[in-house]
Design an enzyme around this catalytic site. Structure first.
Site, mmCIF file in Angstrom:
data_model
loop_
_atom_site.group_PDB
_atom_site.id
_atom_site.type_symbol
_atom_site.label_atom_id
_atom_site.label_comp_id
_atom_site.label_asym_id
_atom_site.label_seq_id
_atom_site.Cartn_x
_atom_site.Cartn_y
_atom_site.Cartn_z
ATOM 1 C CE LYS A 40 -3.786 2.527 1.194
ATOM 2 N NZ LYS A 40 -4.478 2.233 2.457
ATOM 3 C CB THR B 274 -2.216 11.307 -1.789
ATOM 4 O OG1 THR B 274 -1.759 10.119 -2.434
ATOM 5 C CG2 THR B 274 -3.224 12.018 -2.683
ATOM 6 C CB ALA B 275 -1.904 13.961 2.941
ATOM 7 C CB SER C 217 1.057 8.163 -1.076
ATOM 8 O OG SER C 217 1.143 8.160 0.323
ATOM 9 C CG HIS D 51 -6.235 7.182 7.212
ATOM 10 N ND1 HIS D 51 -6.880 7.210 6.001
ATOM 11 C CD2 HIS D 51 -5.097 6.463 7.002
ATOM 12 C CE1 HIS D 51 -6.199 6.538 5.106
ATOM 13 N NE2 HIS D 51 -5.104 6.073 5.680
#
Length: 280
Positions: free
Chosen positions: A53, A111-112, A55, A155
């Site tokens: 997993k 991505t944030a 980004s 999150h």
């Protein structure tokens, strides 16, 4: 098969059935649980896990070795990163209060952070003063304690930041959706191109379907990796981040991913990618 994903409720909920040998024909998993900054680095290394997993913002650096799977990730509406300040920091003054300030973010290739850079370029005159990389769980305490002036969170922080005495300065997911009329791509599941990608995709989808059909079976596992969160927050987290796009990105999901990566590359924040390589 080696896999790396976060201990966040959405990931543990999605992969519970596969991790516990409940998917017929799927190989057993050797799991590394790690913060997104670590999983991004693992994928970029020479001996990264078979499945990981990461980004979406980290995709351009790994697409030669890894393929984006059309399931298992985090993409949706109303689930974007938040920019938080302390209530005493003048958050009501708008984005301009961040000019020249210290801002904590969870990863330089998240991505944030990519969204934050796109947003700040338009809304923070003079620019941010300093970016500080902190593990996700340390960001809100750092803002509360005045170590940094603001924090970029993801999150479950969406549900818990008021308990730290923090104020919402900007919802970057809402900004993205209003600007593009597309959902926000956050986390992607990738697998080595040398593997049977269709089989892996099928196993992940079966794991998601199992989780939805028998949510009570994954509860102990999910909660064991989210010890600081109440069951109510965990449930809200899963309901928000495990959605239709988790099962299948679909055309809307691929358009969202392409829009994010192309916009970032146009502004010089990411390398250009081969958009055909995004599909398996």
């Amino acid at each position: 098969m080696k896999i790396a994903f976060s201990p966040c409720p959405n990931d543990t909920f999605i992969f519970h059935a596969w991790v516990h040998g409940l998917i017929p024909g799927a190989p057993m998993l050797d799991v590394t649980y790690a913060d997104i900054d670590i999983t991004n680095s693992l994928a970029a290394g020479l001996n990264g896990p078979e499945v990981v997993k990461i980004s979406y913002a980290a995709l351009p650096w790994v697409l030669s070795e890894y393929a984006l799977l059309p399931c298992g990730g985090a993409l949706g509406r109303g689930c974007g990163p938040l920019v938080l300040t302390s209530n005493s920091a003048g958050g009501n003054g708008g984005p301009a209060v961040l000019a020249g300030r210290r801002v904590a973010v969870p990863s330089e290739r998240s991505t944030a952070y990519l969204l934050f850079r796109l947003w700040a370029a338009r809304h923070v005159p003079g620019g941010i003063g300093q970016i500080v990389i902190l593990p996700f769980h340390e960001i809100m305490p750092a803002v509360r304690d005045g170590i940094v002036d603001a924090g970029l969170v993801i999150h479950e922080a969406r549900f818990t930041y008021p308990s730290y005495g923090l104020a919402l300065l900007a919802d970057l997911g809402s900004w993205w959706e209003e600007d593009n009329n597309l959902p926000i791509p956050l986390g992607a599941i990738i697998a080595r191109r040398s593997l049977d990608l269709n089989a892996i995709t099928g196993w992940i989808r079966e794991s998601i379907k199992f989780a939805w059909a028998y949510p009570e079976l994954s509860q102990e596992y999910v909660l064991s990796h989210a010890k600081e969160l109440s069951p109510e927050v965990v449930k809200a987290h899963i309901e928000l981040y495990v959605n239709e796009f988790s099962l299948n990105l679909g055309e809307t999901g691929y358009r969202a991913v392409t829009a994010l990566l192309s916009r970032a590359s146009q502004e010089g924040l990411l390398p250009e990618v081969d958009y055909e390589a995004l599909r398996i």
